[in-house]
Enzyme design. Structure first.
Site, PDB file in Angstrom:
ATOM      1  N   TYR A  47      52.955  21.648  13.459  1.00 12.27           N
ATOM      2  CA  TYR A  47      51.816  22.394  13.983  1.00 12.27           C
ATOM      3  C   TYR A  47      52.098  23.897  14.112  1.00 12.27           C
ATOM      4  CZ  TYR A  47      50.092  17.767  15.467  1.00 12.27           C
ATOM      5  OH  TYR A  47      49.680  16.453  15.520  1.00 12.27           O
ATOM      6  N   HIS A 105      56.667  11.872  12.563  1.00 10.16           N
ATOM      7  CA  HIS A 105      55.273  12.298  12.373  1.00 10.16           C
ATOM      8  C   HIS A 105      54.601  11.507  11.247  1.00 10.16           C
ATOM      9  CE1 HIS A 105      52.534  16.084  12.760  1.00 10.16           C
ATOM     10  NE2 HIS A 105      51.821  14.983  12.638  1.00 10.16           N
TER      11      HIS A 105
END
Length: 273
Positions: A47, A105
């Site tokens: 992110y 992730h």
């Protein structure tokens, strides 16, 4: 805030997602979220906002033991040494001594799952991550992690909203007492304009988006992590905790199309495997 217990972890059922909030713009957004009452913050290496999240936490005045902080390792860093380096970098950016949850992730097609999970377990045993988890695993992968390897998976994070069926995965996770963390719980904004959800919302004095969140939290073992940049939207998502659906509402939502998957990167696993 209601929590779901998984071992020594107490995971707040409504968290705050930070996907697509890169750079310095993220800090005031997370500061606002903490001010209105969020205590579960979800970020990730990919992110590119861990520094901002860390700065927001540091300036918030909220005690560390009142926070639940999740971050994740990107699929390109799943070799054990690379994973350890990625984790150290994330911890430094977050300005924390530990994270509450550290997750894979996305799976990688060439990863050694046993070695990756062993590395995560070592971080947990060292007290650097209070829990470990996975995201975006299909059924064969989650079964391999839980049954074949025996990893202490604290939760599984997946795309889940009123337009995507996760019945089989949710049944499996419940059988193992593993919570499902729903990302994109508002179907990337689409829930807000759905006529069925809006009609249900009008009955309860709520918005369509609040109904979508309430529907997720109405289900056993489900946690939701909506994102919202505006303070008003952050508060509205929190207010969804007060929405109580009835059987008619549940039936109407069950009748919606459930084949709408919106997060399909080229490296995603085969979902129907």
């Amino acid at each position: 805030m209601e929590t779901i217990k998984r071992g020594e972890l107490a995971i707040p059922r409504l968290g705050f997602g930070t996907f697509r909030m890169p750079g310095n713009d993220c800090q005031p957004v997370v500061e606002s979220a903490l001010e209105v009452g969020y205590r579960h913050i979800d970020t990730a290496e990919m992110y590119q906002n861990e520094e901002s999240v860390g700065a927001a936490i540091a300036s918030s005045g909220v005690a560390r033991d009142e926070l639940f902080v999740t971050t994740k390792v990107w699929h390109e860093n799943l070799e054990p040494n690379a994973l350890r380096r990625a984790f150290a970098t994330s911890l430094e950016k977050l300005r924390l001594d530990f994270v509450d949850l550290y997750m894979i992730h996305w799976p990688s097609r060439d990863m050694n799952l046993g070695a990756v999970l062993e590395t995560l377990v070592h971080l947990k045993e060292a007290g650097l991550a209070r829990g470990i988890g996975v995201c975006n695993f299909n059924m064969p992968l989650i079964k391999a992690a839980v049954e074949d390897i025996g990893a202490p998976i604290a939760c599984h994070q997946l795309e889940y909203h009123p337009f995507l069926d996760q019945t089989a995965m949710l049944a499996y996770l419940r059988s193992k007492n593993i919570p499902l963390v729903a990302y994109a719980p508002l179907a990337q904004g689409r829930a807000a304009s759905d006529s069925t959800l809006a009609r249900i919302g009008s009955k309860h004095g709520a918005t369509a988006a609040q109904v979508a969140i309430a529907w997720l939290l109405d289900q056993d073992g489900v946690i939701a992590i909506p994102k919202a940049q505006r303070r008003e939207s952050q508060q509205a998502n929190l207010d969804a905790l007060a929405v109580r659906l009835d059987d008619d509402d549940r039936q109407a939502i069950a009748a919606l199309r459930k084949d709408q998957r919106y997060v399909v990167p080229p490296f995603a696993p085969q979902w129907d495997a």
